[in-house]
Design a protein around this motif. Structure first.
Motif, PDB file in Angstrom:
ATOM      1  N   ILE A 176       0.841  -1.191   0.000  1.00 53.10           N
ATOM      2  CA  ILE A 176       0.000   0.000   0.000  1.00 53.10           C
ATOM      3  C   ILE A 176       0.880   1.246   0.000  1.00 53.10           C
ATOM      4  N   ASP A 177       1.943   1.222   0.811  1.00 56.38           N
ATOM      5  CA  ASP A 177       2.883   2.340   0.845  1.00 56.38           C
ATOM      6  C   ASP A 177       3.643   2.460  -0.466  1.00 56.38           C
ATOM      7  N   ALA A 178       3.944   1.309  -1.094  1.00 58.67           N
ATOM      8  CA  ALA A 178       4.633   1.340  -2.389  1.00 58.67           C
ATOM      9  C   ALA A 178       3.769   2.055  -3.422  1.00 58.67           C
ATOM     10  N   ALA A 179       2.473   1.751  -3.427  1.00 57.03           N
ATOM     11  CA  ALA A 179       1.561   2.411  -4.362  1.00 57.03           C
ATOM     12  C   ALA A 179       1.501   3.910  -4.102  1.00 57.03           C
ATOM     13  N   ALA A 180       1.464   4.293  -2.828  1.00 53.47           N
ATOM     14  CA  ALA A 180       1.403   5.719  -2.481  1.00 53.47           C
ATOM     15  C   ALA A 180       2.656   6.448  -2.948  1.00 53.47           C
ATOM     16  N   MET A 181       3.819   5.828  -2.789  1.00 54.00           N
ATOM     17  CA  MET A 181       5.066   6.451  -3.237  1.00 54.00           C
ATOM     18  C   MET A 181       5.077   6.624  -4.753  1.00 54.00           C
ATOM     19  N   PHE A 182       4.560   5.610  -5.450  1.00 53.02           N
ATOM     20  CA  PHE A 182       4.527   5.691  -6.913  1.00 53.02           C
ATOM     21  C   PHE A 182       3.610   6.824  -7.369  1.00 53.02           C
ATOM     22  N   LYS A 183       2.445   6.923  -6.779  1.00 54.28           N
ATOM     23  CA  LYS A 183       1.492   7.957  -7.193  1.00 54.28           C
ATOM     24  C   LYS A 183       2.000   9.361  -6.871  1.00 54.28           C
ATOM     25  N   SER A 184       2.848   9.468  -5.850  1.00 53.69           N
ATOM     26  CA  SER A 184       3.403  10.779  -5.487  1.00 53.69           C
ATOM     27  C   SER A 184       4.606  11.153  -6.339  1.00 53.69           C
ATOM     28  N   GLY A 185       5.066  10.230  -7.200  1.00 50.92           N
ATOM     29  CA  GLY A 185       6.194  10.522  -8.082  1.00 50.92           C
ATOM     30  C   GLY A 185       7.555  10.352  -7.458  1.00 50.92           C
ATOM     31  N   ARG A 186       7.622   9.728  -6.287  1.00 54.56           N
ATOM     32  CA  ARG A 186       8.906   9.595  -5.592  1.00 54.56           C
ATOM     33  C   ARG A 186       9.719   8.392  -6.058  1.00 54.56           C
ATOM     34  N   VAL A 187       9.098   7.464  -6.801  1.00 59.13           N
ATOM     35  CA  VAL A 187       9.814   6.305  -7.333  1.00 59.13           C
ATOM     36  C   VAL A 187       9.417   6.097  -8.785  1.00 59.13           C
ATOM     37  N   SER A 202      -4.129   4.770 -13.453  1.00 63.35           N
ATOM     38  CA  SER A 202      -5.062   5.865 -13.739  1.00 63.35           C
ATOM     39  C   SER A 202      -4.622   7.184 -13.105  1.00 63.35           C
ATOM     40  N   SER A 203      -3.809   7.114 -12.040  1.00 63.12           N
ATOM     41  CA  SER A 203      -3.394   8.324 -11.329  1.00 63.12           C
ATOM     42  C   SER A 203      -2.130   8.964 -11.883  1.00 63.12           C
ATOM     43  N   VAL A 204      -1.299   8.164 -12.558  1.00 63.70           N
ATOM     44  CA  VAL A 204      -0.019   8.673 -13.071  1.00 63.70           C
ATOM     45  C   VAL A 204      -0.061   8.635 -14.592  1.00 63.70           C
ATOM     46  N   ASN A 205       0.042   9.788 -15.211  1.00 60.39           N
ATOM     47  CA  ASN A 205      -0.057   9.893 -16.662  1.00 60.39           C
ATOM     48  C   ASN A 205       1.009   9.039 -17.355  1.00 60.39           C
ATOM     49  N   GLY A 206       0.558   8.137 -18.223  1.00 57.14           N
ATOM     50  CA  GLY A 206       1.477   7.305 -18.992  1.00 57.14           C
ATOM     51  C   GLY A 206       1.979   6.079 -18.265  1.00 57.14           C
ATOM     52  N   ALA A 207       1.573   5.891 -17.015  1.00 55.87           N
ATOM     53  CA  ALA A 207       2.029   4.714 -16.257  1.00 55.87           C
ATOM     54  C   ALA A 207       1.412   3.445 -16.835  1.00 55.87           C
TER      55      ALA A 207
END
Length: 486
Positions: A176-187, A202-207
Motif C-alpha cells: 500500500i505504501d509502495a503504491a502511495a510512493m509511486f502515485k506521489s512521483g517519488r519512485v 489511472s493516477s499517473v499519466n502514462g504509467a
C-alpha cells in the motif's frame, strides 16, 4: 488489498461477517482459521457459508465440524494470535516462509495444504519509458521486503539477468505504501497489489503495468500451517476441513453461480464491495485436490513447480538478500502431507490445472518485443549442438525455473556465436543449438512445444567486441526471451 507477510501494516483487523443466523460462539471445538483480506481463501469461506462458525455451514452439514475465519490483516498480530492459540491455522506464502521459518521452530509448524496461486494479485507498475525489466536498471523501485511483492520483484529481475543491486530499491512497510510512493512521483516503479495497480495507472499519466502474476503464474503460493501438537490432536477434524475447503474451491472454479455466491460471502465477511471481491477471486487460482497433489510432490508424473522447489529457491534468494540468517529448515520438516494423502476426491472438477497451450508461433514472433531477456552461457562442443550433462544442468538451473515461474508467456530462444568461421554455417549451427535447448525443455519439463520460438543469429547480434577472446566468449551465448503477450 492483499497480505503483507513480514511487516506490520496499517490496516486494522476487520470483523468477519456471516450469512448465518445460527452462529456458534466460544465453542472449543471450532477450527479457527486466521486469514487476511484476500480472494484466495474463498474455497473455505464459501464452503463455510460465511466467516462465523455455524451449523448452517456445509462443513457442519457434511462433516459435523465447526469452522471460523478470523480476519487479522496485521502480520505481527496474526502471528501473536497463532502462537497464543487464539487461532489454529495460519496463512503464509510458501515463497516467503523462509523469512520466518527459523523464528517459529519452537512451535513445530507444519504446512498442511495449498489454497491458491496468485494470478494477477501482484503487479509491478512503472512510469513512462520503462518497457522491460532491463529498463529498470538504476531506477528507484519501491517494495515491501520479505513479502510476496519482494518475491515477485526478485523473480522478475532474475528473468532479466539482474539483481536488486542493479536498482535503487526503496524499502517500504507494505505494498500500500509502495503504491502511495509511486502515485506521489517519488519512485519510478513499485510492486503493488490489485486493485492498487489500476489506481496507480489511472493516477499517473502514462504509467503502465510492466507485468503481474497473470504471467508469473507459479511464484506466489498461499498455504496454511498449524502446530504439530494441534495436528496430532485433531487429525480427523483437519482431514475433513481440508477436504471441504478443496471441494469449495472446485465448486467455485467450475460454476459461475458458486463464484457469485463466494463473492457475496467475501463481501459480507470482509466488509468490502462485492465487485472487488469478485475480482479478488479472479486474480487467483483456487487450488484443487490435483493441484495440491502436485504442489506437495505426491504426483510422480508432475514436472511443474512444487512447494519444495519454490521454498528452496526462495530460501537461497532471501539469504542472498540478507533476510534469512542461518539454514532454513528442510521442506519435509515443515510440511505434513499425510492428510492430503488420506483424501480421495474424484471427478474432473478436482483435477489439477492444465498447463497453458500455445498456438504455433508465427514469423512475427521472431522479432516480437521481449519484456525480459536472460543470457545464458551454454558451452557446446565445436561444431556440435548436442547437450552434455553440464549444459543440461545449466538449463535446469538458469532456464527451466524461470520458464516454470512465468508459465503464461511465449519464449524465444536465440542462439548466438562469435564471428569466427563461415557466417551461414554459424547461423545454422546457432539455430540447431537453440532448438536443442527447446527440445530438452520440452522432454524434461513437458512444456508445450508451440511455446518456443527458435532463432539462429549466428554472429549477427554480438553483445561484446569480437576482436578479443573475452568478447568472443561472451558472444557465444543463448538468449532466452520472455515475450510480450499479443
Amino acid at each position: 488489498l492483499k497480505k503483507n507477510p513480514n511487516i506490520m501494516d496499517a490496516i486494522a483487523p476487520k470483523k468477519g461477517g456471516s450469512s448465518s443466523s445460527k452462529a456458534i460462539k466460544n465453542d472449543k471445538d471450532v477450527i479457527k482459521v486466521c486469514v487476511v483480506t484476500w480472494g484466495g481463501y474463498a474455497g473455505g469461506q464459501y464452503f463455510n457459508n460465511g466467516f462465523k462458525a455455524s451449523k448452517e455451514s456445509q462443513f457442519y452439514k457434511d462433516y459435523g465440524i465447526l469452522v471460523e475465519f478470523k480476519v487479522i490483516d496485521d502480520f505481527n498480530a496474526s502471528r501473536a494470535a497463532w502462537k497464543a492459540g487464539e487461532v489454529d491455522l495460519l496463512w503464509i506464502t510458501a515463497d516467503a516462509f523462509p523469512t520466518e521459518a527459523n523464528n517459529l521452530k519452537e512451535f513445530n509448524p507444519k504446512i498442511l495444504f495449498q489454497s491458491d496461486w496468485s494470478r494477477g494479485g501482484d503487479a509491478i507498475v512503472v512510469r513512462p519509458g520503462i518497457n522491460s525489466v532491463d529498463d529498470l536498471r538504476g531506477k528507484k523501485v519501491a517494495v515491501a521486503f520479505g513479502t510476496p511483492s519482494h518475491t515477485f520483484l526478485l523473480w522478475m529481475l532474475k528473468a532479466g539477468n539482474m539483481t536488486t543491486k542493479d536498482l535503487e530499491v526503496v524499502e517500504v512497510p507494505s505494498a500500500i505504501d509502495a503504491a502511495a510512493m509511486f502515485k506521489s512521483g517519488r519512485v519510478d516503479g513499485a510492486v503493488v497489489w490489485s486493485p492498487d495497480d489500476e489506481d496507480c495507472v489511472s493516477s499517473v499519466n502514462g504509467a503502465r503495468v510492466l507485468k503481474s502474476t497473470k504471467e508469473a503464474t507459479n511464484i506466489i503460493a498461499d498455504v496454511f500451517y498449524a502446530k504439530e501438537e494441534y495436528i496430532t490432536q485433531n487429525k480427523e477434524k483437519l482431514q475433513k476441513f481440508i477436504e471441504g475447503w478443496i471441494k469449495g474451491a472446485a465448486e467455485i472454479n467450475s460454476s459461475a453461480e458458486a463464484k457469485a455466491k463466494a463473492a457475496k460471502i467475501l463481501s459480507e465477511g470482509l466488509n468490502m464491495d462485492e465487485a472487488f471481491c469478485s475480482k479478488a477471486i479472479e486474480n487467483v487460482r483456487l487450488c484443487t485436490y490435483g493441484d495440491n497433489l502436485n504442489f506437495f510432490g505426491l504426483n510422480n508424473d508432475y514436472a511443474g513447480v512444487t512447494g519444495e522447489n519454490l521454498y528452496n529457491t526462495m530460501s537461497d534468494a532471501y539469504t542472498t538478500e540478507g533476510l534469512v540468517t542461518g539454514t532454513t529448515p528442510a521442506w519435509r520438516t515443515i510440511t505434513d502431507p499425510s492428510l492430503l494423502r488420506s483424501l480421495s476426491l474424484t471427478g474432473t472438477e478436482h483435477d489439477a490445472e492444465a498447463s497453458k497451450t500455445f498456438a504455433a508461433p508465427t514469423q512475427s514472433d521472431n522479432t516480437a518485443e521481449a519484456f525480459a531477456t536472460k543470457s545464458v552461457t551454454i558451452n557446446f562442443e565445436v561444431g556440435s549442438s548436442d547437450l552434455n550433462q553440464t549444459t543440461q544442468y545449466i538449463i535446469d538451473q538458469e532456464v527451466a525455473k524461470t520458464l516454470q515461474a512465468f508459465g503464461n508467456v511465449r519464449v524465444r530462444i536465440e542462439g548466438n556465436t562469435d564471428n569466427t568461421g563461415d557466417r551461414n554455417k554459424n547461423k545454422e549451427l546457432s539455430r540447431d543449438r537453440a532448438q536443442a535447448v527447446a527440445d530438452y525443455l520440452v522432454s524434461q519439463y513437458k512444456f508445450d512445444r508451440n511455446r518456443f520460438v527458435i532463432v539462429g543469429n549466428g554472429p549477427d547480434k554480438p553483445s561484446a567486441d569480437n576482436s578479443t577472446s573475452g568478447g568472443r566468449s561472451k558472444n557465444r551465448r543463448t538468449d532466452v526471451m520472455l515475450l510480450e503477450s499479443k
